[in-house]
Design a protein around this motif. Structure first.
Motif, PDB file in Angstrom:
ATOM      1  N   SER A   1      23.596  35.413  44.820  1.00 36.36           N
ATOM      2  CA  SER A   1      23.149  34.053  44.498  1.00 36.36           C
ATOM      3  C   SER A   1      24.054  33.363  43.484  1.00 36.36           C
ATOM      4  CB  SER A   1      21.715  34.091  43.964  1.00 36.36           C
ATOM      5  OG  SER A   1      21.640  34.890  42.785  1.00 36.36           O
ATOM      6  N   GLY A   2      24.895  34.145  42.785  1.00 37.47           N
ATOM      7  CA  GLY A   2      25.815  33.561  41.809  1.00 37.47           C
ATOM      8  C   GLY A   2      27.221  33.358  42.337  1.00 37.47           C
TER       9      GLY A   2
ATOM     10  N   GLY B   1      50.006  47.639  40.476  1.00 40.50           N
ATOM     11  CA  GLY B   1      49.132  46.643  39.869  1.00 40.50           C
ATOM     12  C   GLY B   1      47.846  46.418  40.658  1.00 40.50           C
ATOM     13  N   GLU B   2      47.376  47.459  41.358  1.00 41.67           N
ATOM     14  CA  GLU B   2      46.167  47.291  42.158  1.00 41.67           C
ATOM     15  C   GLU B   2      45.010  46.855  41.263  1.00 41.67           C
ATOM     16  OE1 GLU B   2      44.401  51.799  42.386  1.00 41.67           O
ATOM     17  OE2 GLU B   2      46.079  51.303  43.700  1.00 41.67           O
ATOM     18  N   ARG B   3      44.137  46.023  41.818  1.00 36.55           N
ATOM     19  CA  ARG B   3      43.081  45.432  41.014  1.00 36.55           C
ATOM     20  C   ARG B   3      41.710  45.770  41.590  1.00 36.55           C
ATOM     21  NH1 ARG B   3      45.165  39.360  39.608  1.00 36.55           N
ATOM     22  NH2 ARG B   3      47.238  39.906  38.907  1.00 36.55           N
ATOM     23  N   LEU B   4      40.775  46.058  40.721  1.00 41.29           N
ATOM     24  CA  LEU B   4      39.402  46.261  41.173  1.00 41.29           C
ATOM     25  C   LEU B   4      38.816  44.897  41.505  1.00 41.29           C
ATOM     26  CD1 LEU B   4      37.302  48.569  41.423  1.00 41.29           C
ATOM     27  CD2 LEU B   4      36.417  47.837  39.200  1.00 41.29           C
ATOM     28  N   PRO B   5      38.339  44.707  42.732  1.00 43.59           N
ATOM     29  CA  PRO B   5      37.869  43.371  43.127  1.00 43.59           C
ATOM     30  C   PRO B   5      36.519  43.030  42.516  1.00 43.59           C
ATOM     31  CG  PRO B   5      37.457  44.937  44.878  1.00 43.59           C
ATOM     32  CD  PRO B   5      38.214  45.686  43.809  1.00 43.59           C
ATOM     33  N   ILE B   6      36.114  41.792  42.688  1.00 39.55           N
ATOM     34  CA  ILE B   6      34.775  41.356  42.295  1.00 39.55           C
ATOM     35  C   ILE B   6      33.843  41.659  43.464  1.00 39.55           C
ATOM     36  CG2 ILE B   6      33.339  39.380  41.676  1.00 39.55           C
ATOM     37  CD1 ILE B   6      35.910  38.082  40.518  1.00 39.55           C
ATOM     38  N   HIS B   7      32.749  42.326  43.175  1.00 32.14           N
ATOM     39  CA  HIS B   7      31.791  42.657  44.220  1.00 32.14           C
ATOM     40  C   HIS B   7      30.510  41.850  44.057  1.00 32.14           C
ATOM     41  CE1 HIS B   7      34.056  46.517  45.085  1.00 32.14           C
ATOM     42  NE2 HIS B   7      33.792  46.046  46.293  1.00 32.14           N
ATOM     43  N   LEU B   8      29.969  41.417  45.184  1.00 34.51           N
ATOM     44  CA  LEU B   8      28.672  40.743  45.208  1.00 34.51           C
ATOM     45  C   LEU B   8      27.589  41.764  45.517  1.00 34.51           C
ATOM     46  CD1 LEU B   8      29.601  37.564  47.293  1.00 34.51           C
ATOM     47  CD2 LEU B   8      29.414  37.746  44.792  1.00 34.51           C
ATOM     48  N   LEU B   9      26.470  41.644  44.818  1.00 35.85           N
ATOM     49  CA  LEU B   9      25.309  42.498  45.061  1.00 35.85           C
ATOM     50  C   LEU B   9      24.382  41.764  46.024  1.00 35.85           C
ATOM     51  CD1 LEU B   9      23.705  45.082  44.351  1.00 35.85           C
ATOM     52  CD2 LEU B   9      22.676  43.780  42.462  1.00 35.85           C
TER      53      LEU B   9
ATOM     54  N   ARG C   1      25.487  30.758  33.942  1.00 40.90           N
ATOM     55  CA  ARG C   1      24.999  31.195  35.245  1.00 40.90           C
ATOM     56  C   ARG C   1      25.584  32.554  35.609  1.00 40.90           C
ATOM     57  NH1 ARG C   1      21.197  31.935  38.868  1.00 40.90           N
ATOM     58  NH2 ARG C   1      21.901  31.832  41.038  1.00 40.90           N
ATOM     59  N   ILE C   2      26.876  32.741  35.385  1.00 38.58           N
ATOM     60  CA  ILE C   2      27.526  34.020  35.697  1.00 38.58           C
ATOM     61  C   ILE C   2      26.915  35.150  34.880  1.00 38.58           C
ATOM     62  CG2 ILE C   2      29.700  35.316  35.553  1.00 38.58           C
ATOM     63  CD1 ILE C   2      31.167  32.750  36.280  1.00 38.58           C
ATOM     64  N   LEU C   3      26.686  34.915  33.597  1.00 42.41           N
ATOM     65  CA  LEU C   3      26.105  35.959  32.751  1.00 42.41           C
ATOM     66  C   LEU C   3      24.706  36.350  33.242  1.00 42.41           C
ATOM     67  CD1 LEU C   3      27.141  34.974  29.105  1.00 42.41           C
ATOM     68  CD2 LEU C   3      28.378  36.304  30.812  1.00 42.41           C
TER      69      LEU C   3
ATOM     70  N   VAL D   1      30.998  31.954  40.589  1.00 42.33           N
ATOM     71  CA  VAL D   1      32.197  32.789  40.514  1.00 42.33           C
ATOM     72  C   VAL D   1      33.374  32.089  41.202  1.00 42.33           C
ATOM     73  CG1 VAL D   1      33.225  35.015  41.123  1.00 42.33           C
ATOM     74  CG2 VAL D   1      30.840  34.906  40.373  1.00 42.33           C
ATOM     75  N   GLU D   2      33.119  31.426  42.326  1.00 40.68           N
ATOM     76  CA  GLU D   2      34.169  30.640  42.985  1.00 40.68           C
ATOM     77  C   GLU D   2      34.745  29.609  42.023  1.00 40.68           C
ATOM     78  OE1 GLU D   2      32.688  30.491  47.667  1.00 40.68           O
ATOM     79  OE2 GLU D   2      32.002  28.984  46.239  1.00 40.68           O
ATOM     80  N   ASP D   3      33.860  28.927  41.326  1.00 45.21           N
ATOM     81  CA  ASP D   3      34.281  27.904  40.367  1.00 45.21           C
ATOM     82  C   ASP D   3      35.121  28.516  39.248  1.00 45.21           C
ATOM     83  OD1 ASP D   3      34.391  25.301  39.404  1.00 45.21           O
ATOM     84  OD2 ASP D   3      32.629  25.563  38.134  1.00 45.21           O
ATOM     85  N   TYR D   4      34.718  29.700  38.789  1.00 39.55           N
ATOM     86  CA  TYR D   4      35.451  30.415  37.744  1.00 39.55           C
ATOM     87  C   TYR D   4      36.870  30.767  38.209  1.00 39.55           C
ATOM     88  CZ  TYR D   4      36.928  34.970  35.795  1.00 39.55           C
ATOM     89  OH  TYR D   4      37.655  36.020  35.295  1.00 39.55           O
ATOM     90  N   ILE D   5      36.997  31.268  39.435  1.00 35.87           N
ATOM     91  CA  ILE D   5      38.317  31.656  39.949  1.00 35.87           C
ATOM     92  C   ILE D   5      39.214  30.440  40.138  1.00 35.87           C
ATOM     93  CG2 ILE D   5      39.508  32.607  41.977  1.00 35.87           C
ATOM     94  CD1 ILE D   5      37.242  34.653  42.167  1.00 35.87           C
TER      95      ILE D   5
END
Length: 431
Positions: A212-213, A368-376, A195-197, A217-221
């Motif tokens: 919509s995904g 150690g700043e991290r690029l966040p996950i963005h939703l489209l 689904r994520i892919l 992603v919540e489940d993955y985290i």
């Protein structure tokens, strides 16, 4: 036909327990898999000492590297003809995915800590040095080895390419969570990767996920969060790592003191001197390391002999919870009691700490700043994941740390029943 465009006469497949099949059509990828440097990864376990906790965890960096390659291959297939995706970088992505863990040493992170090494440095050294891997990459183009090294080093100019292999939702994590869950027999690491892919989209400088995904992603985290605390930071695994690191520390100390080994540490000499070269690094794998541990059980030094015996025969240290902020006085007393009892506390009384940050949003300027996950979003705007997901918001930026105190309970119990030292040690440890 140019080497970079050459395809195999017939597609090659690897049977894989996680992805079912790993598909290879590119001649470059097939040739890289066959190099001695890549084949060496068969002799480096993916989970280090975890096999002493989860008996199925015998899988290797070789398995994992093929898995990361396969996920990136599938992502790229979904990206075809999409805006922001440059097909010319396809082979670069596949190659970097395949080779991203090439520089891992035996028992990986434990080994690195003892000798103050960096596996990413050795990954780049293998890619850029006098190796079979380098020779193949240079056949693609003179600057191709450097490009691959830059992607793995996260310095490549196209950050979209980097994010496929190194980000908070990358092919590396998606493979190791599922693979490690499979081989350890736990259920925590499973999530809906397909689904994520399907909902991943290329943007100018990163991969994003369609709104919509979001639940996938919540489940993955959450899977990642559970895997770290239930598998990667398992206290028994950490006990094995403590003993492993103490074996190497002891051997190094004896070497520096001029101790005469019955089984000379030939493969470790450059590491003990702090001068490991690439060829010495490539010759050292877990089979070699375990050979020395097996042989060092016969050494005259009682500490080295005992620690090796413990590791080889899984006679690990016990542990109790420990708070360094409130229990340092107890630790100092234990240190002196261990010395009095004839147990060297530098090797037999060890505080081990683990910490994890499951997800973080962008904090400019912080270490150690991290690029966040963005939703489209449907309107094509981007929104940071934790702004939309209450589940992710609840754990964002929250670092969890755990401390344990490790010790050889069997040696303590062998002390005389009348020993006041023994009684006091047990009182402190168990209350």
């Amino acid at each position: 036909m140019a080497y970079k465009d050459e395809k195999l006469h017939e597609e090659k497949v690897f049977k894989d327990p996680v992805h079912r099949y790993v598909h290879v059509r590119d001649r470059v990828i097939w040739d890289l898999v066959g190099t001695p440097e890549f084949q060496r990864l068969r002799r480096v376990k993916q989970l280090g000492t975890s096999y002493l906790t989860f008996h199925g965890a015998e899988h290797s960096r070789f398995n994992h590297s093929l898995g990361v390659y396969e996920i990136v291959r599938r992502i790229i297939d979904n990206f075809q003809n999409r805006e922001h995706w440059n097909h010319e970088e396809r082979l670069l992505c596949l190659t970097a995915a395949l080779l991203h863990d090439l520089g891992h040493g035996p028992f990986s992170h434990s080994f690195e800590k003892v000798f103050k090494l960096d596996h990413e440095y050795f990954t780049r050294a293998i890619i850029l040095g006098d190796t079979y891997v380098h020779a193949i990459l240079q056949r693609v183009a003179p600057d191709f080895p450097q490009k691959v090294a830059d992607v793995i080093n996260k310095t490549y100019e196209n950050k979209l390419v980097v994010s496929l292999i190194s980000s908070q939702i990358d092919a590396d994590r998606m493979d190791y969570l599922q693979r490690d869950a499979y081989f350890t027999g736990v259920s925590y690491g499973h999530f809906d990767m397909e689904r994520i892919l399907r909902v991943m989209r290329p943007m100018e400088d990163q991969v994003v996920v369609k709104e919509s995904g979001m639940h996938a992603v919540e489940d993955y985290i959450m899977s990642r969060y559970q895997m770290y605390w239930q598998v990667y930071f398992h206290p028994v695994t950490r006990s094995a790592e403590v003993i492993l690191t103490k074996v190497l520390h002891r051997a190094k100390q004896l070497y520096e003191e001029g101790y005469t080994f019955k089984c000379a540490p030939v493969h470790f000499e450059t590491f003990f001197k702090g001068e490991p070269d690439l060829q010495a690094y490539l010759k050292l794998d877990e089979a070699i390391t375990l050979y020395y541990f097996q042989m060092w059980q016969e050494e005259e030094d009682p500490i080295l002999s005992d620690l090796c015996w413990r590791f080889v025969n899984r006679k690990l240290f016990k542990y109790v919870e420990f708070n360094p902020n409130t229990q340092m006085n107890e630790w100092m007393e234990l240190y002196k009691l261990f010395q009095k009892a004839g147990m060297d506390p530098d090797y037999y009384l060890v505080v081990d700490s683990s910490s994890d940050l499951p997800y973080d949003f962008y904090r400019p300027g912080e270490e150690g700043e991290r690029l966040p996950i963005h939703l489209l979003l449907p309107n094509k705007e981007l929104q940071e994941l934790s702004r939309k997901s209450e589940i992710v918001e609840a754990i964002s930026g929250k670092k969890r740390t755990d401390h344990k105190l490790y010790f050889p309970k069997d040696l303590i119990e062998r002390l005389s029943k009348r020993s006041k030292t023994k009684k006091r040690i047990l009182e402190i440890l168990y209350g």
